[in-house]
Design an enzyme around this catalytic site. Structure first.
Site: not given
Ligand code: DGJ
Length: 729
Positions: A367, A444, A478-479, A481, A527, A549
């Site tokens: 990760d 973030r 593929w995140d 955030n 993600c 999460d």
């Molecule tokens: C958010 C994701 O949902 C988590 O599973 C993890 O990958 C974190 N980001 C990593 O920063």
């Protein structure tokens, strides 16, 4: 053909397996909505559309036929400014600044199959006999605007898709202020509205409320479909439940800001619509230019919410998801996020993978934190180069060490983001979304890359592709955030700034198309801080999504139950994590965590090296059990039995399509003193068949299990669960 046109009455009749959808062209040429619901015969359809007496304030566009008023007649794609006072499906602004528009029938086309949508994800057919398509072309002669309404009927499912294309054929520029994907008018307002709402770590909770007069609905203004609202809404006839009643679902194949609205006005009729959120949206259509809306997927069920869900599940699993992994069972994985967070070395990773290999796991996922100098979440997004301090021998070496232990290797990226503390930002400070002279608001500690720019998409796509070529990588997470702020692009002219958010989505979809085609064997999981972009748009490119999460098994009851209203189990990532749980600090047993996580793409999200010998045996058995259950869970049909939103218990059943086997998962949240002896009524089995309960060796009739019920064992304590397997004998 599932679509018929009756030229005398100017009626289109769309018929899927058990659904009819009827459109009639009014004498003016505007299409009226006649009917959507249970399948009906084609004879006498023209008598359905009863044009009401014009009400006293209802304008009459054609004095020679006073029975026509757009204010009172159910509309198919409502116009604005010419007599319908409800919210329109589209709105344009002409060069003279005015916004009225009336689009009239010009021609239509009916053909087999379903065309792809330019630049956008959409459901598809593999054989053209699977579906028929109708295109109705409307024309606003004053504006020079052509509007193409597309409908596809999936013959074997109760699903109809809709999308709209606007083409400026006139001699002036037009501004599209609003361009929804669909709108339908219902004759009354005796419905409840159901939607999936929540927040980070509490995604897709089921909410239901009675319609009231005026506007109600859900939307996202976040530049992502979002944790807060899912691009789905349903109208439920009064009293409809899991298994009974008429349900009308509308789901949008889009990952950006959306709006799903229900308007009860003014004669107690109901207008349901969905599309790109018109808020802060504006698209300049120069002469000859076109705009394509995303696709809306309409599912009707006469057998309640459960049947609607199973239609969405089948359609989205088999005709929205694509690629090598669509029909393949997914690997059991271990992800190091909650095991190590940013604090790992190659040796630590190898230790976890070794433990995983002994337990029967199949994929290790590395990760966040492997690149740049990312020791926390303050830096390095955009610098997709391996951190030599953590992985001195590089990714290739680590991937091969993991492979050597018998596990595939997967890798995390967050390609759409840039950290102000990164080499990329130093080189390209204008590559993020921003507004000149304004603060760049961080979320973030990161900014959003401007994916409306081709050069940014190209550069990021190149970099991801280089990394994927540099090592044996079988899986990508593929995140994404954070949500968008200061939505502006350095490359767009002022008159196109409000196109940025949608152009971003087109850019993102372009990169996803490129990367998933260049690496067809890689399994992609999307993600967004868990389920912040769990939507049909992402499922088109990536067949699975990290559901939330929040990995607490009790929280997951609601999250996974709510998600299953639209999305198939094969799309949900669900992992066993450590206790006390990192998000809600709850202690639950390893058994319960296993039972809940097995209803999805199973894995572990903890430090496997810390298990006791006893726990190792439990986990080995869980992994072995899941491997047996996997085809059933990932490709079976889900029947929800008890809702966590309605009580202390949750249960669902997953049956093979041919009803030859089933698995039942039951969880009770809190212990109840002196609880009554209890039977759980199953669904989805063959009532004529007998089923063996594999763990207990007892044979039950399918009818007994469904109508009399399965006796529940006596459970002691909070957070209890049971899993039963049944096989037809
Ligand atoms: C958010 C994701 O949902 C988590 O599973 C993890 O990958 C974190 N980001 C990593 O920063």
């Amino acid at each position: 053909m599932a679509i018929q046109y009756f030229s005398d009455e100017r009626i289109f009749h769309l018929q899927s397996k058990a659904t009819s959808y009827v459109i009639q062209l009014l004498p003016t040429g505007v299409p009226a909505h006649v009917y959507w619901g249970r399948k009906i015969r084609s004879t006498g359809l023209s008598s359905i559309l009863q044009r009401t007496e014009r009400c006293s304030f209802s304008p009459a566009p054609y004095p020679e036929d006073m029975s026509i008023s757009y204010d009172t007649i159910a509309q198919e794609y409502p116009v604005y400014g010419v007599g319908d006072f409800r919210h329109p499906a589209y709105q344009i602004q002409a060069e003279n600044g005015t916004t009225a528009s009336e689009a009239l029938y010009d021609k239509h086309r009916i053909y087999r199959g379903k065309p792809a949508l330019e630049g956008l994800p959409a459901t598809y057919t593999e054989h053209e006999e699977e579906a028929d398509t109708l295109e109705i072309e409307l024309l606003d002669p004053v504006a020079g605007l052509r509007i193409i309404l597309s409908y596809t009927v999936f013959n074997e499912l109760n699903a109809i898709t809709r999308s709209v294309r606007f083409v400026n054929e006139g001699s002036q520029s037009l501004r599209l202020l609003r361009g929804l994907s669909m709108s339908v008018d219902f004759r009354d307002s005796n419905y409840d509205m159901l939607h999936l709402s929540g927040s980070w770590a509490r995604e897709r909770y089921v909410e239901r409320r009675a319609l009231a007069s005026g506007m109600q609905g859900i939307e996202s203004r976040r530049g992502a479909s979002s944790h807060a609202q899912n691009p789905f809404i349903a109208l439920l006839s009064k009293g409809a439940d899991e298994d009974h009643g008429e349900v009308y679902g509308v789901s949008l194949v889009y990952s950006g800001g959306f709006s799903a609205q229900v308007e009860v006005e003014p004669y107690k009729t109901t207008r349901l619509s969905i599309g790109i959120n018109p808020f802060d949206f504006n698209w300049l259509l120069e002469q000859g230019q076109a705009f394509q809306t995303p696709e809306a997927v309409l599912v009707f069920s006469v057998d309640g919410i459960g049947s609607m869900s199973r239609t969405y599940h089948k359609l989205y699993r088999t005709r929205l998801s694509r690629g090598t992994h669509r029909d393949r069972t997914r690997p059991v994985l271990v992800n190091n996020w909650e095991a190590t967070y940013f604090n790992f070395t190659a040796d630590k990773i190898e230790d976890i993978a070794r433990a995983g290999s002994e337990l029967g796991l199949e994929l290790f996922v590395l990760d966040d934190g492997w690149f740049g100098h990312r020791n926390d979440d303050r830096s390095s997004l955009g610098d997709w180069f391996v951190d030599a301090n953590k992985l001195p021998e590089g990714l290739d070496d680590l991937a091969k060490r993991v492979n050597g232990l018998g596990l595939q290797f997967g890798l995390w990226f967050e390609p759409e983001m840039i950290s102000p503390d990164s080499e990329l930002y130093t080189r390209h400070p204008d590559w993020c979304l921003h507004v000149p002279d304004r603060r760049r608001t961080e979320g973030r500690m990161q900014l959003v890359l401007d994916f409306s720019r081709e050069d940014v998409c190209q550069a990021i796509g190149d970099r991801i592709a280089d990394v994927l070529r540099s090592a044996p990588i079988s899986y990508v997470k593929w995140d994404m955030n954070r949500n968008m702020t200061e939505i502006g692009s350095a490359l767009l002219p002022p008159e196109r700034q409000r196109e940025t958010a949608h152009r971003y989505m087109l850019g993102l979809y372009g990169v996803l198309e490129r990367i998933t085609s260049e690496f067809p064997d890689v399994l992609f999981e999307s993600c967004s801080g868990g389920g912040g972009r769990f939507d049909p748009g992402m499922l088109y490119y990536m067949p699975q999504t990290w559901t939330s999460d929040n990995t607490d098994a009790i929280s997951r009851l609601k999250i996974q139950y709510g998600t299953s209203i639209v999305y198939p189990l094969s799309s949900m990532g669900s992992h066993v994590s450590a206790v006390p749980n990192h998000q809600v600090h709850r202690n639950t047993s390893l058994e319960l965590r296993g039972h809940i996580a097995m209803s999805g793409n199973f894995g572990y999200e903890l430090d496997l090296t810390k298990f006791t010998e006893e726990e190792k045996e439990t986990v080995k058995a869980q992994v072995a059990l899941y491997k047996e259950l996997r085809p059933l869970v990932q490709f079976g049909e889900q029947y929800r039995l008890l809702s966590p939103f309605e009580g202390n218990e949750t249960a669902w059943l997953i049956a093979a399509e041919d009803k030859s086997e089933a698995v039942v998962v039951y969880a009770r949240t809190l212990a109840e003193p002196n609880d009554s002896l209890y039977y759980l009524r199953l669904k989805g089995l063959d009532p004529e068949a007998d089923y063996e309960w594999l763990e207990g060796g007892v044979v039950y009739g399918g009818d007994h299990l469904m109508f009399a019920g399965l006796p529940l064992p006596n459970l002691h304590g909070d957070f209890q669960s049971v899993l039963w397997r049944f096989r037809r004998v």
